[in-house]
Design an enzyme around this catalytic site. Structure first.
Site, PDB file in Angstrom:
ATOM      1  N   GLU A 216       0.810  -1.215   0.000  1.00  0.00           N
ATOM      2  CA  GLU A 216       0.000   0.000   0.000  1.00  0.00           C
ATOM      3  C   GLU A 216       0.847   1.270   0.000  1.00  0.00           C
ATOM      4  O   GLU A 216       0.788   2.085   0.921  1.00  0.00           O
ATOM      5  CB  GLU A 216      -0.948  -0.005   1.207  1.00  0.00           C
TER       6      GLU A 216
ATOM      7  N   GLU B  77      -6.702  -7.448  -1.029  1.00  0.00           N
ATOM      8  CA  GLU B  77      -7.272  -7.511   0.320  1.00  0.00           C
ATOM      9  C   GLU B  77      -8.740  -7.141   0.212  1.00  0.00           C
ATOM     10  O   GLU B  77      -9.087  -6.046  -0.200  1.00  0.00           O
ATOM     11  CB  GLU B  77      -6.570  -6.519   1.271  1.00  0.00           C
TER      12      GLU B  77
HETATM   13 ZN   LIG Z   1      -4.053  -3.356   4.131  1.00  0.00          ZN
END
Ligand SMILES: [Zn+2]
Ligand SMILES: [Zn+2]
Ligand SMILES: [Zn+2]
Lengths: 639, 639, 639
Positions: B144, B316
């Site tokens: 991320e 995710e």
């Molecule tokens: Zn995450």
């Protein structure tokens, strides 16, 4: 115990030639106590080592000679300017890393060893001079620990002390700490204790275990700072020692500080608090603007009765408008008397008004006193005089136990702050919400610390929100005879802030319930309860287990479940929901409810019963019409 | 392409003796993929140079042996504590100049050369060990990028790198930079490149050219950080490389990072996003609290299909309540299946649930998983299992092109942030508003990067808000066969953030329109459109030129003008206004609209058609009643 | 006096070959003045000591040759980048202690001696070159002192200068300072002046005496910075000197700066101000979004007439949308003319439009001008041309005195900021509220500095909120023949910010009133007045004394009391309450009221009468229908 009044006086603020007249007027107004000295360090010791006791001797002599009892404060909340030259790094640092400097008060870090030594030095000098003999009737340590958010410091002194504190807690075993905190999670493992920093300025949130440890450490620093002073004072004086806690300052464990004191006291500013910390709705802020919140002061009265193990005072009582709240209205006529009697209804030994005379200078020049800056009387002194006269005929009173116990735990307060899960979810508010519901039901309440081991005599025991349930308390509650209310979040974390997994929380013996899931909800999404009023707001757990469902949502989600005399509540209830819960609990526990009209509260002691109307309008009650600011005191009635 | 499922697993969080059982349960649930390793640096290399691969070898072997495919993450998002001792200045600084320290994750500055070298070192070690052979089925770089606002750093390392970046961009000619930025304006001219600072802490706003350059530089640093890793991995491994982007993190150019990858993936948390970044009204936040916004995930799905040039995953997927949003409700039953199918409807190859088992410790202990902390199942795993079964019968699918193209440009996003002109005006919101209107019209959309040179096959091309229009894109759009929508602010700035003056913007060939003036408006001052619903809100340009007026305000101010198959829109339209605009455009372009009921969305691929009901109530649609969280999949229907 | 127009021009922003054409177009548009140079330091002196006057010579020659009069600005608001290398610590520090760096403008601390010397050097060079002869018709010092909150600096340079300033004020006697400030209060006593810090970063609020002294010091630094320049210019030039003040920048005393100047001028941005500083309700922000507040500009016009002792200009007049407000709408057609005539109605000598041509680069590229970036005309230039034509027939005008005086005092503004007592209570707003009520009553107003010693000719004198009442003003008001309005807070503090105690405030001769208590109130708790409209909001004093009650609350609390021609008002009145107060005062003073319709304002000079309709709709008035943006000018009528 005879109930008494007093005031806070600053002889160093006024010409010496008016001290005697002031003292005489205090006595004439019916006051017993006068607190002095707590901000006077720069006059006691204008430069380091130059002790100037004479003026303080004369002030004390004047007050004592007039018949007053003196409470002497240690001056450590306001170190003089020269201290900063000696200890330029003595300040607390805020969470942004900025140093909080000289120029107001409470400008010290509890972990700064240099300042700690200076504090011990001045307290020793003061204790040596005033401890022996009878001049001092009581002591106050420092002033309002934690006020202005001064408990928590991100200084290097704090970091060093925190590392040492952790080393001790984890027996010098860094692997134990890593494992207890789950530092593997984001590769946060430490090799050595002195790699551990303070939990501020991280990229995203720090490990909650790290935060909670820092909160506990920060509280312990206050305890040990205070203990330093108590040990010195006690070595030189037989007079009782107090500290004046501040309303809704929860960053340190007041019970632990209180264990070292004889008397707990607190500073009660009902109108200021309603504006800046109660958290009431705007409508209630308007409704009670001149009277104060109907439960907030009572809650603190009951709390400090617990902190003082029965002995407690109001050390500073608001007498008129204050200077420091967002808005500073004048009290409704009668409220100064009302607040004083409310404190006595909850068992106060003494109520002291802050301050004797309004200061025409410096930070609090718009803080009212019993006298105006020109020494004319304010309405407050008349009301104090009235209470003094009423007290003269009121006789002695003795401590008494309430039928309901409500546990308040500072560790839980920090845990909810560290991990609220939903924005705005506060343990203090949760406990206060339960307290309000009990009071709306006409119940008198004892607030209980989490260290209590015996609940004998309580028909109903409420323990909401105890995120960590220490073994001793778990055992004490399990053995209690009264009905116990647990939840939400009971025992949701172990002592290191982990979720217990074998089994999942709350793992209460005799109550088959498991918290299978938790969720937090927008406050504008209440979940209505089935079969009547009330709703869950903000927080809800999903329960598993065989316990009986007492209350559920309109969609059939269990909210309160019970087995025998144990109840678990899985959500945060709105006021109507809490009223239902309290009604349900009382019915199960055999406790009689007396529903109070809006704004009216009742408090019973062993011998007396008090009714208070917090509204600005008259209210009809079962004991007749109560006028605005009305107080009714009568012999205790059993229903 | 066969669609597959997976999960995110952290063997280092659990005792080794449960790994095999976990792997077996994953396979039994129908999962194909397991992502591991991305936060495990402190276990791989507990102290510098002490490589501990054994546990990871065993973990990978266990997972592979069970039949799972492993995605291995490079651990660079969480450098261990010892790294900070080596590189005490490796942190990003925030806009206030405060260093963001150790104790969570992403605690590095993309410009820090020392940390860059360490990152290359660990990736090299990892690639050498796991690259050869078949053990690793795919790679993930870091984790991320940009999350927690970590793209932009005001560190000295960033300043040095920025100066070098500028020197290169302006060929070492400081006069060229001064002229390009108009530094004469307030005597801001530089004598040398190394006088240039970062655009924070100025007295009033910095030069927007300076800010935009810094935004582009900051993005390029992420691209080069990622490229370092890709080059190393590729030298040792044939497995495809992905990165998991985060929703609405727009501080770097995802397309440019994506150009170096085989697969784009993103982390989809519909409920968390609705609370913390979608920007929906409070009413919609309530309405969709347990389902998520009806367009936000779809937008990102379409975006990452573009970023991955067709190959994309959800790395995710939210499986239950998360821990990090302001409020964290549980999904409506069925939503985990719903979100999974929604991703597949938009062309995902794989959907992986984050995480396998809820962690009972550290920062995300309240983040649900497929398993509870006590290893019991959560509702999510049943829904995943259901999808796995449905997929087994769903067959292979192939990529397809949508009829509508919508350009999304990171450079424009930064430009609007640098110079919104009106408070709250956001390019991302502008594009999302257009996307929502297209979806309300039942249209499937391809999101297109500004580097696209060929628009063949698109009947309708929307290019709102492209403040700078690169020459190549201008040319590609001019040559497109479909109808093009431009404006507002099209080509309003040249590549150095100047307003072009000869002629004024937008200077579109074949569309006679000039932006004569611009204004921004309070959001409570909508300007109603003439002849029907809709209004301009917040922003409006005054146009000159001979193009035909399609839409105007009730006072006759031109809002949308057209010539041939080019349309220019001069304002920001509210939803009703955008519906009118889309209807007008589709009529002109010959595209058929299928009006969706509130909360319902439809997506077509080459062979399939999906209907989704995002409401918590059943909805009547042309394909029948869709239940709450309802998903209908059928063969594609032409109308 | 002949009224004239002008514009602000930046020859350094444009190719030299268009200067002559620009100048010709200015003349053709009817402009007289052109202001130049104030941001051009980096072009005058690209590196230190390398003076480049040639371009400026040519620019001035070109403009003068075209028939324009040049206002030359000193360039000290934008020191070039090389200055920072010489004086790395020249920046102001904000209250958090952060340095405010290079990259925009006003990046200097008024107390930095190194920069002060540089400023004197460049002004000397400029004065020597352009002072002699006729080329320069007027000067401007610096630009918008105090804009972007640049008056107050917490730098070390400021601290050193503040200590010196205090030493002088208290004659080197630290005991005098300690006593004057009441530093004994919290042991804040100093031993030496150089122990005194700046009043930021304290734990809780600093001593208000400390804060107020710092505010006065900070203002004095601006005065002396400006005086440096004035002394140099005057030594070389006979041209008048002006400064361009910024709207609602009240951090320094504009009168004191003005005493050193011949002309006051201000920068009037009606639409920007309505969005970012007027403080109007959202409804009024909508209603007047394209016209500006009906009183805010007029208030400043009257203020700067006072600051300039009769001679004042609008140096920068908004000509279209600006770039810097939260929202930046376009003016209603006619407003540029309207604003220009409004300034003339209040006695302006000149109105200059900012800026000639919109810049396509740097910070203000979205700030409209008389020309677009492509040199085409904007609507503003037509309206300017229209005014120029109207002026040609309007003749000369002479100064005149209004019937009503309203005192505005910067010291009181700081005092209320230092100690508002109730959140949001602002002296500026209090005075503006009174001004609005006077204008709603059709009254023309003179704003008066607190140094005024003669109030001859004023029938009504309003002096609201003067927290400190200097002896000379007290005397001048006591001797005035007109009716005086005092309160609230009149003379509530002595010159050192103490409450006077013998007697308590306001201690006005001939008006028996004592402020016995003060309270501040939530804004949602208005206290209605008795017998009619209006309410007290936010602030109320409790009065004692024998003065007659003119206005009281519905509960009988005295609000306005009077004796002879002195009135004291004890509270903050809402608009309806202020209308009642003004009506009462005018009746008592024999002043005739002419009630204005909503949005309409009237201003009389000795010979002219102006009516302005600030609404976007036509309004019926006693002088006929005024169209939107309507201006009516006629010979003064007596009623
Ligand atoms: Zn995450
Ligand atoms: Zn206090
Ligand atoms: Zn300006």
């Amino acid at each position: 115990m005879q109930r008494t009044l007093g005031t806070c006086y600053y002889p160093e603020h006024w010409p010496e030639d008016i001290w005697q007249g002031d003292a005489a007027r205090m006595v004439a107004a019916g006051l017993t106590w006068v607190r002095i000295g707590e901000f006077s360090w720069s006059r006691i010791e204008p430069t380091r080592g130059d002790l100037q006791w004479d003026w303080l001797d004369r002030a004390i002599d004047t007050l004592v000679a007039a018949g007053l009892k003196v409470v002497l404060g240690t001056p450590t909340a306001t170190p003089p300017r020269w201290m900063v030259d000696r200890h330029p790094d003595m300040f607390a640092l805020d969470a942004d890393g900025k140093s909080r400097g000289f120029g107001s008060r409470r400008h010290y870090c509890f972990s700064h060893q240099g300042y700690r030594a200076e504090a011990r030095r001045i307290v020793t000098l003061m204790a040596e001079r005033y401890g022996p003999g009878e001049r001092i009737a009581a002591w106050q340590t420092d002033n309002e620990y934690g006020c202005h958010e001064t408990t928590i410091s991100y200084s290097d002194a704090a970091r060093v002390a925190f590392v040492r504190w952790l080393e001790e807690r984890y027996d010098g075993d860094i692997c134990a700490l890593n494992s207890a905190w789950g530092n593997v999670f984001w590769s946060m493992e430490y090799d050595r204790f002195n790699q551990i920093g303070l939990p501020n300025l991280t990229v995203t949130e720090p490990n909650p275990a790290h935060m909670q440890a820092f909160r506990r450490f920060s509280s312990d620093q206050v305890v040990s700072f205070n203990r330093d002073q108590v040990e010195i004072l006690r070595a030189h004086s037989d007079a009782p020692i107090a500290h004046n806690y501040m309303g809704r300052v929860t960053d340190f464990d007041h019970y632990k500080v209180g264990e070292d004191l004889e008397i707990a006291s607190w500073d009660s500013y009902p109108l200021g608090f309603l504006e800046d910390r109660v958290g009431a709705s705007a409508a209630d802020q308007r409704r009670y603007a001149r009277q104060g919140d109907p439960d907030f002061q009572a809650f603190h009265h009951d709390l400090y009765r617990a902190v003082g193990r029965g002995r407690w005072w109001v050390m500073e009582q608001q007498p008129g408008p204050v200077n420091w709240a967002p808005y500073n209205p004048a009290p409704l006529p009668g409220m100064v008397r009302f607040w004083t009697w409310e404190a006595f209804a909850h068992g106060a030994e003494a109520v002291c008004y802050f301050r004797w005379r309004q200061a025409p200078f410096a930070q609090e020049q718009l803080h009212a006193g019993l006298l105006r800056p020109d020494s004319a009387e304010t309405p407050a002194i008349s009301e104090a005089r009235q209470v003094a006269e009423e007290l003269a005929n009121a006789g002695e009173v003795a401590p008494s136990q309430a039928p309901v116990a409500l546990i308040f735990d500072y560790d839980a307060e920090w845990a909810w702050q560290v991990q609220p899960h939903g924005q705005g979810l506060s343990y203090f508010d949760l406990v206060l919400d339960h307290y309000r519901a009990l009071r709306r039901a006409g119940l008198s309440v004892d607030i209980i610390p989490p260290t209590r081991s015996d609940f004998t005599g309580y028909e109903l025991i409420l323990a909401p929100g105890l995120m960590h349930l220490p073994d001793d308390l778990r055992k004490a509650l399990a053995e209690a005879a009264g009905l116990r209310l647990y939840g939400p979040r009971t025992a949701a974390r172990d002592e290191d802030f982990k979720i217990p997994t074998a089994p999942l929380p709350p793992a209460l013996q005799g109550l088959d319930v498991v918290i299978a899931a938790v969720e937090s909800l927008r406050p504008d999404m209440p979940l209505p309860l089935a079969n009547g009023d009330g709703a869950v707001v903000g927080y809800l757990e999903t329960l598993e287990g065989e316990a009986d469902v007492l209350i559920e949502t309109s969609t059939g989600h269990a909210v309160a479940v019970a087995a025998g005399n144990q109840v678990y509540c899985a959500g945060w209830l709105d006021p109507a929901g809490l009223d239902r819960l309290v009604t349900t609990l009382c019915a199960r526990a055999g406790v009689t409810i007396r529903k109070m009209p809006e704004g009216v509260r009742m408090r019973q002691t062993a011998t007396e019963e008090f009714w208070f109307n917090h509204l600005a309008e008259p209210v009809e009650t079962e004991v007749g019409t109560l006028p605005p600011a009305g107080v009714l005191r009568r012999a205790r009635q059993e229903v």
